[in-house]
Design an enzyme around this catalytic site. Structure first.
Site, PDB file in Angstrom:
ATOM      1  N   HIS A   1      -0.242  11.563   6.100  1.00  0.00           N
ATOM      2  CA  HIS A   1      -1.414  11.723   6.980  1.00  0.00           C
ATOM      3  C   HIS A   1      -0.966  12.257   8.326  1.00  0.00           C
ATOM      4  O   HIS A   1      -0.106  11.677   8.972  1.00  0.00           O
ATOM      5  CB  HIS A   1      -2.121  10.380   7.164  1.00  0.00           C
ATOM      6  CG  HIS A   1      -3.044  10.046   6.042  1.00  0.00           C
ATOM      7  ND1 HIS A   1      -4.323   9.607   6.244  1.00  0.00           N
ATOM      8  CD2 HIS A   1      -2.882  10.128   4.703  1.00  0.00           C
ATOM      9  CE1 HIS A   1      -4.914   9.415   5.074  1.00  0.00           C
ATOM     10  NE2 HIS A   1      -4.050   9.718   4.119  1.00  0.00           N
TER      11      HIS A   1
ATOM     12  N   TYR B   1     -10.974   4.661  12.403  1.00  0.00           N
ATOM     13  CA  TYR B   1     -11.002   3.418  13.187  1.00  0.00           C
ATOM     14  C   TYR B   1     -12.290   3.458  14.008  1.00  0.00           C
ATOM     15  O   TYR B   1     -12.434   4.310  14.885  1.00  0.00           O
ATOM     16  CB  TYR B   1      -9.798   3.348  14.132  1.00  0.00           C
ATOM     17  CG  TYR B   1      -8.470   3.090  13.428  1.00  0.00           C
ATOM     18  CD1 TYR B   1      -7.757   4.117  12.833  1.00  0.00           C
ATOM     19  CD2 TYR B   1      -7.937   1.805  13.369  1.00  0.00           C
ATOM     20  CE1 TYR B   1      -6.540   3.876  12.191  1.00  0.00           C
ATOM     21  CE2 TYR B   1      -6.725   1.555  12.736  1.00  0.00           C
ATOM     22  CZ  TYR B   1      -6.029   2.583  12.145  1.00  0.00           C
ATOM     23  OH  TYR B   1      -4.836   2.332  11.515  1.00  0.00           O
TER      24      TYR B   1
HETATM   25  C1  PHB Z   1      -4.649  -0.636   5.221  1.00  0.00           C
HETATM   26  O1  PHB Z   1      -4.818   0.402   4.579  1.00  0.00           O
HETATM   27  O2  PHB Z   1      -4.585  -1.756   4.682  1.00  0.00           O
HETATM   28  C2  PHB Z   1      -4.536  -0.564   6.707  1.00  0.00           C
HETATM   29  C3  PHB Z   1      -4.457   0.692   7.318  1.00  0.00           C
HETATM   30  C4  PHB Z   1      -4.360   0.776   8.695  1.00  0.00           C
HETATM   31  C5  PHB Z   1      -4.336  -0.389   9.457  1.00  0.00           C
HETATM   32  C6  PHB Z   1      -4.394  -1.631   8.840  1.00  0.00           C
HETATM   33  C7  PHB Z   1      -4.496  -1.722   7.460  1.00  0.00           C
HETATM   34  O3  PHB Z   1      -4.277  -0.286  10.806  1.00  0.00           O
END
Ligand code: PHB
Ligand code: RFL
Length: 391
Positions: free
Chosen positions: A72, A201
């Site tokens: 990514h 996010y």
């Molecule tokens: C996840 O895919 O479990 C994951 C990804 C990013 C994060 C926390 C968990 O910041």
């Protein structure tokens, strides 16, 4: 029984350490209180930094990750109803992260360990590190009703936050720093295509949400929930409905829902232990520190700790030098505190805090807006997210 390094805990820290030590010609035994299938059933982290990828390569456990891990080059921040891309790759001079589940990392490490014929004792009860202050440490455990002891040169405490190693250190020799957040993450795993190519996010009035993934066909989503919530009280439909309400219109339209494979709530905590060495016992990973998952740093810190420890032990046996062992705590903690700061900051930036007022909400929005408009600010986020270099 005798070994050079007795490792307590077969999570990612213990398994990776075992493999790195084996590659350096150092024999080790792993003791784990659970069964292998229980360990593999825990759905946790998903994002690997380059440092972690490199250590898995060094451990000889990277074949499947190279084939199936998803590189990514960016993440998306959603706030004020709009998504903004943070170009991790462009802002960090070409760095990226790999999305590959902790379950898969653990499975790969277990498989290479089994293929090398190394000893892992699962379902070991009453594990106890002993005499780690003297020259001859031991680990005692029970298996099938019988008491056994392993004599060793060193003990590695890789037994997670609730483990026995940190708990065995007298209180006056340890200092802990802790921050508990007034909410948790409700996670859901489903065999549905991810809503977006990149991780989202989301900061919304209804709370934080994260859209992550495990593959092109498997999604992982999280919702900020009050600590009073119980996973079993959330139907799949209720989860999807709440997630929709926290997405932007385009993502809401694209979201594919389906039955959950797993649903659980994790509390959020920041926690650090100082020091990380007690005589001949060394703590590594969640046994020594916890970060809230918003920065995706927990598994990565566990990996960098054991990278330092394996190197220090190789120096001890190979070069008869204890410089690495003596410097272990300080070297780890310098990196840990930076990841603690970043994880706390990402958590503060993206969540709704029950006690926050209108002023705090405006400041949060202003900071998000600043981050996506300022190259300096988005670079600071990007360089921490992809992982700071090993010192
Ligand atoms: C996840 O895919 O479990 C994951 C990804 C990013 C994060 C926390 C968990 O910041
Ligand atoms: P683990 O994985 O907890 O493993 C410790 C092992 O020790 C065993 N054990 C014992 N064995 C013998 N005797 C005893 N007395 C024992 N007590 C315990 C346990 O059974 C277990 O098998 O710790 P380790 O190896 O340090 O690994 C740490 C990581 O698991 C953790 O930091 C990450 O999962 C955190 N995390 C994330 N990290 C990331 O880097 N990126 C992410 O995207 C990310 N997302 C997450 C996360 C953690 C989450 N939860 C559930 C806490 C997302 C979530 C939701």
């Amino acid at each position: 029984m005798r070994t050079q390094v007795a490792i307590i805990g077969a999570g990612p820290a213990g398994l990776l350490l075992g493999q790195l030590l084996h590659k350096a010609g150092i024999d080790n035994i792993i003791l784990e209180q659970r069964s292998a299938s229980y360990v593999l059933g825990r759905i946790r982290a998903g994002v690997l930094e380059q440092v972690t990828v490199d250590l898995l390569e060094q451990a000889g456990a990277a074949v499947r990750m190279r084939a199936e891990g998803l590189p990514h080059q960016g993440i998306e921040l959603l706030f004020g109803g709009q998504r903004h891309r943070i170009d991790l790759h462009g802002l960090t001079g070409g760095k990226s992260v790999v999305v590959y589940g902790q379950t898969e990392v653990t499975r790969d490490l277990m498989e290479v360990r089994a293929a090398e014929g190394l000893t892992t004792i699962y379902e070991a009860a009453q594990v106890q590190p002993l005499d780690f202050d003297g020259p001859s440490p031991r680990v005692r455990y029970e298996k099938d009703g019988q008491v056994h002891e392993i004599a060793c040169d060193f003990i590695a405490g890789c037994d997670g936050f609730h483990g026995v190693c940190r708990a065995s250190v007298p209180a006056e020799r340890i200092r802990t720093f802790e921050k508990v957040y007034p909410f948790g993450w409700l996670g859901l795993l489903a065999d549905t295509p991810p809503v977006s190519d990149e991780l989202i996010y989301a900061n919304t009035e209804r709370g934080f949400a994260l859209c992550s993934q495990r593959s092109a066909q498997r999604s992982r989503y999280y919702l900020q929930v009050p600590l009073t919530e119980k996973a079993q009280d959330w139907s799949d439909e209720a989860f999807w409905q709440e997630l929709r309400l926290r997405l932007d219109p385009e993502a809401r339209e694209r979201l594919v829902t389906g039955p959950s494979l797993e649903k659980s709530i994790a509390p959020l905590r920041s926690f650090v232990t100082e020091p990380m060495r007690f005589g001949r016992m060394f703590l590594a990973g969640d046994a020594a520190h916890i970060v809230p998952p918003t920065g995706a740093k927990g598994l990565n810190l566990a990996a960098s700790d054991v990278g330092y420890l394996a190197h220090a032990l190789a120096q001890h046996y190979g070069e008869r030098s204890d410089a690495g062992l003596d410097g272990y705590s300080g070297r780890c903690l310098a990196r840990i505190w930076k990841a603690e700061r970043f994880s706390w900051w990402m958590t503060s930036l993206l969540h709704r805090f029950p006690e926050a007022g209108a002023f705090d909400a405006r400041v949060q929005q202003a900071e998000l807006d600043y981050i996506v408009r300022s190259q300096a600010a988005s670079t600071a986020l990007a360089e921490n997210y992809v992982g700071l270099p090993l010192a």
